[in-house]
Design a protein around this motif. Structure first.
Motif, short mmCIF file in Angstrom:
data_model
loop_
_atom_site.label_atom_id
_atom_site.label_comp_id
_atom_site.label_asym_id
_atom_site.label_seq_id
_atom_site.Cartn_x
_atom_site.Cartn_y
_atom_site.Cartn_z
N PRO A 70 24.84 -17.06 -57.49
CA PRO A 70 24.27 -18.29 -58.05
C PRO A 70 25.35 -19.36 -58.20
CG PRO A 70 24.62 -16.69 -59.78
CD PRO A 70 24.92 -15.98 -58.49
N PRO A 71 24.94 -20.62 -58.39
CA PRO A 71 25.91 -21.68 -58.68
C PRO A 71 26.73 -21.35 -59.92
CG PRO A 71 23.75 -22.60 -58.21
CD PRO A 71 23.56 -21.12 -58.33
N ALA A 72 27.93 -21.92 -59.98
CA ALA A 72 28.84 -21.64 -61.09
C ALA A 72 28.23 -22.01 -62.44
CB ALA A 72 30.16 -22.39 -60.88
N CYS A 73 27.40 -23.04 -62.46
CA CYS A 73 26.83 -23.49 -63.73
C CYS A 73 25.88 -22.46 -64.34
CB CYS A 73 26.12 -24.83 -63.54
SG CYS A 73 24.73 -24.77 -62.38
N TRP A 74 25.26 -21.62 -63.50
CA TRP A 74 24.32 -20.62 -63.99
C TRP A 74 24.98 -19.27 -64.26
CZ3 TRP A 74 19.74 -21.45 -65.98
CH2 TRP A 74 19.05 -22.62 -65.62
N ARG A 75 26.20 -19.06 -63.76
CA ARG A 75 26.82 -17.74 -63.89
C ARG A 75 27.06 -17.32 -65.33
NH1 ARG A 75 31.16 -18.90 -59.25
NH2 ARG A 75 29.62 -19.42 -57.63
N PRO A 76 27.50 -18.22 -66.24
CA PRO A 76 27.70 -17.76 -67.62
C PRO A 76 26.44 -17.16 -68.24
CG PRO A 76 28.80 -19.85 -67.29
CD PRO A 76 27.98 -19.60 -66.06
N LEU A 77 25.29 -17.82 -68.06
CA LEU A 77 24.06 -17.29 -68.62
C LEU A 77 23.71 -15.94 -68.00
CD1 LEU A 77 21.52 -17.45 -70.35
CD2 LEU A 77 20.46 -18.84 -68.55
N LEU A 78 23.89 -15.83 -66.70
CA LEU A 78 23.55 -14.58 -66.02
C LEU A 78 24.52 -13.46 -66.41
CD1 LEU A 78 22.72 -16.12 -62.54
CD2 LEU A 78 21.09 -15.15 -64.17
N GLN A 79 25.77 -13.80 -66.68
CA GLN A 79 26.74 -12.79 -67.07
C GLN A 79 26.58 -12.36 -68.53
OE1 GLN A 79 30.37 -14.83 -66.08
NE2 GLN A 79 30.21 -14.40 -63.88
N TYR A 80 26.17 -13.29 -69.38
CA TYR A 80 26.07 -13.02 -70.82
C TYR A 80 24.62 -12.79 -71.27
CZ TYR A 80 30.96 -14.31 -71.64
OH TYR A 80 32.33 -14.35 -71.64
N ARG A 81 23.72 -12.61 -70.34
CA ARG A 81 22.30 -12.56 -70.68
C ARG A 81 21.94 -11.40 -71.60
NH1 ARG A 81 19.82 -11.76 -64.75
NH2 ARG A 81 17.84 -11.73 -65.89
N ARG A 82 22.75 -10.35 -71.63
CA ARG A 82 22.47 -9.19 -72.50
C ARG A 82 23.60 -8.93 -73.49
NH1 ARG A 82 20.84 -7.77 -67.27
NH2 ARG A 82 18.57 -7.54 -67.07
N HIS A 83 24.47 -9.90 -73.69
CA HIS A 83 25.59 -9.71 -74.61
C HIS A 83 25.07 -9.66 -76.04
CE1 HIS A 83 29.34 -10.29 -76.71
NE2 HIS A 83 30.02 -10.26 -75.58
N PRO A 84 25.42 -8.62 -76.81
CA PRO A 84 24.88 -8.48 -78.17
C PRO A 84 25.38 -9.54 -79.15
CG PRO A 84 26.55 -6.81 -77.76
CD PRO A 84 26.28 -7.49 -76.44
N GLY A 85 26.49 -10.20 -78.83
CA GLY A 85 27.02 -11.20 -79.74
C GLY A 85 26.54 -12.61 -79.47
N VAL A 86 25.69 -12.78 -78.47
CA VAL A 86 25.17 -14.11 -78.12
C VAL A 86 23.72 -14.21 -78.58
CG1 VAL A 86 24.67 -15.71 -76.24
CG2 VAL A 86 26.73 -14.30 -76.16
N ARG A 87 23.41 -15.25 -79.31
CA ARG A 87 22.08 -15.41 -79.87
C ARG A 87 21.11 -16.07 -78.88
NH1 ARG A 87 21.44 -14.12 -84.89
NH2 ARG A 87 23.27 -13.62 -86.13
N PRO A 88 19.80 -15.83 -79.01
CA PRO A 88 18.82 -16.43 -78.11
C PRO A 88 18.95 -17.95 -77.99
CG PRO A 88 17.78 -14.74 -79.43
CD PRO A 88 19.17 -14.90 -79.97
N LEU A 89 19.23 -18.62 -79.10
CA LEU A 89 19.38 -20.08 -79.06
C LEU A 89 20.51 -20.49 -78.12
CD1 LEU A 89 18.70 -22.90 -80.09
CD2 LEU A 89 20.23 -22.48 -82.03
N GLN A 90 21.59 -19.72 -78.10
CA GLN A 90 22.70 -20.02 -77.20
C GLN A 90 22.28 -19.82 -75.74
OE1 GLN A 90 25.39 -17.44 -79.89
NE2 GLN A 90 26.83 -18.62 -78.65
N HIS A 91 21.56 -18.75 -75.46
CA HIS A 91 21.06 -18.54 -74.11
C HIS A 91 20.21 -19.71 -73.64
CE1 HIS A 91 21.57 -13.97 -74.81
NE2 HIS A 91 22.47 -14.35 -73.94
N ALA A 92 19.33 -20.16 -74.51
CA ALA A 92 18.42 -21.24 -74.14
C ALA A 92 19.18 -22.54 -73.89
CB ALA A 92 17.37 -21.44 -75.22
N LEU A 93 20.14 -22.86 -74.76
CA LEU A 93 20.91 -24.09 -74.58
C LEU A 93 21.80 -24.02 -73.35
CD1 LEU A 93 21.94 -25.11 -78.22
CD2 LEU A 93 20.18 -26.12 -76.75
N ALA A 94 22.33 -22.84 -73.05
CA ALA A 94 23.12 -22.69 -71.83
C ALA A 94 22.26 -22.91 -70.59
CB ALA A 94 23.77 -21.31 -71.78
N GLY A 95 21.01 -22.46 -70.66
CA GLY A 95 20.11 -22.69 -69.54
C GLY A 95 19.78 -24.16 -69.34
#
Length: 221
Positions: A70-95
């Motif tokens: 995927p493009p570099a801009c989407w890789r953080p979300l895809l890499q951290y999508r199941r990280h236990p220390g990242v909250r759903p709000l962070q996932h959504a804002l990263a998207g």
């Protein structure tokens, strides 16, 4: 737009509810459905332009999350999508950061090529689509914002929430689209700028996904 809506629904059914991509997909699906209904009921003065822009915009997100690389801009979300220390709000804002900061500019240029028009012809549609992005951010914050007690002690999360601006991202996307259009006869320069945009947005996304749960726990000790 029916095709992209069907792909989003299929993605929603396929992914676990707590998956970071699923979190973003749910709110984006809700807003995209609302845009489709608004276009269908005459809410846009130029429905074909709005439909093409909205569809090409959504297609970039879907292509990114389904790509092997995927493009570099989407890789953080895809890499951290199941990280236990990242909250759903962070996932959504990263998207939404990846989607607006990178995908929106490229979708405008792609739409201009498809409809044989200049970006200024899409400016009104861009603004109306931008209004739906405001709704997307509102959905994200209303549905996923932690309670006030948590925000009071979660200084890292509070900082992250205030570090990203939808208005600045929209303005940057429009400026990037205009610049890319001006570089359409200089493909090497256009590619260089696109790569720089992609990596810069990816860096912001990685910052938005900084794990905060450990820091919050440490403050409680």
């Amino acid at each position: 737009m029916e095709a992209v809506l069907a792909r989003m629904r299929a993605l929603d059914e396929r992914l676990p509810a707590q998956d970071g991509v699923a979190v973003f997909n749910r709110v984006y699906l809700t807003v995209t459905q609302a845009v489709y209904e608004r276009i269908s009921h005459g809410g846009f003065p130029a429905p074909r332009r709005a439909s093409v822009l909205s569809a090409r915009f959504a297609e970039r997100y879907l292509a990114a999350v389904e790509a092997d690389r995927p493009p570099a801009c989407w890789r953080p979300l895809l890499q951290y999508r199941r990280h236990p220390g990242v909250r759903p709000l962070q996932h959504a804002l990263a998207g939404i950061n990846a989607h607006i900061g990178h995908d929106l500019a490229l979708a405008v240029v792609s739409t201009c090529h498809a409809l044989d028009c200049e970006p200024r012809a899409l400016e009104a549609d861009f603004e109306r689509v931008g209004d739906t992005l405001v709704a997307l951010e509102e959905h994200i914050r209303e549905d996923l914002m932690p309670g006030p007690d948590l925000l009071e002690i979660a200084d890292p999360l509070t900082h992250l929430l205030g570090s990203w601006s939808l208005d600045r991202a929209r303005s940057g996307a429009w400026a990037a689209a205009r610049l890319l259009w001006s570089l359409r006869r200089s493909p090497d320069l256009a590619q260089e700028f696109t790569q720089s945009l992609d990596s810069g947005v990816g860096l912001v996304g990685r910052c938005l996904l900084t794990p905060v749960r450990a820091a919050c726990a440490a403050r409680l000790l």
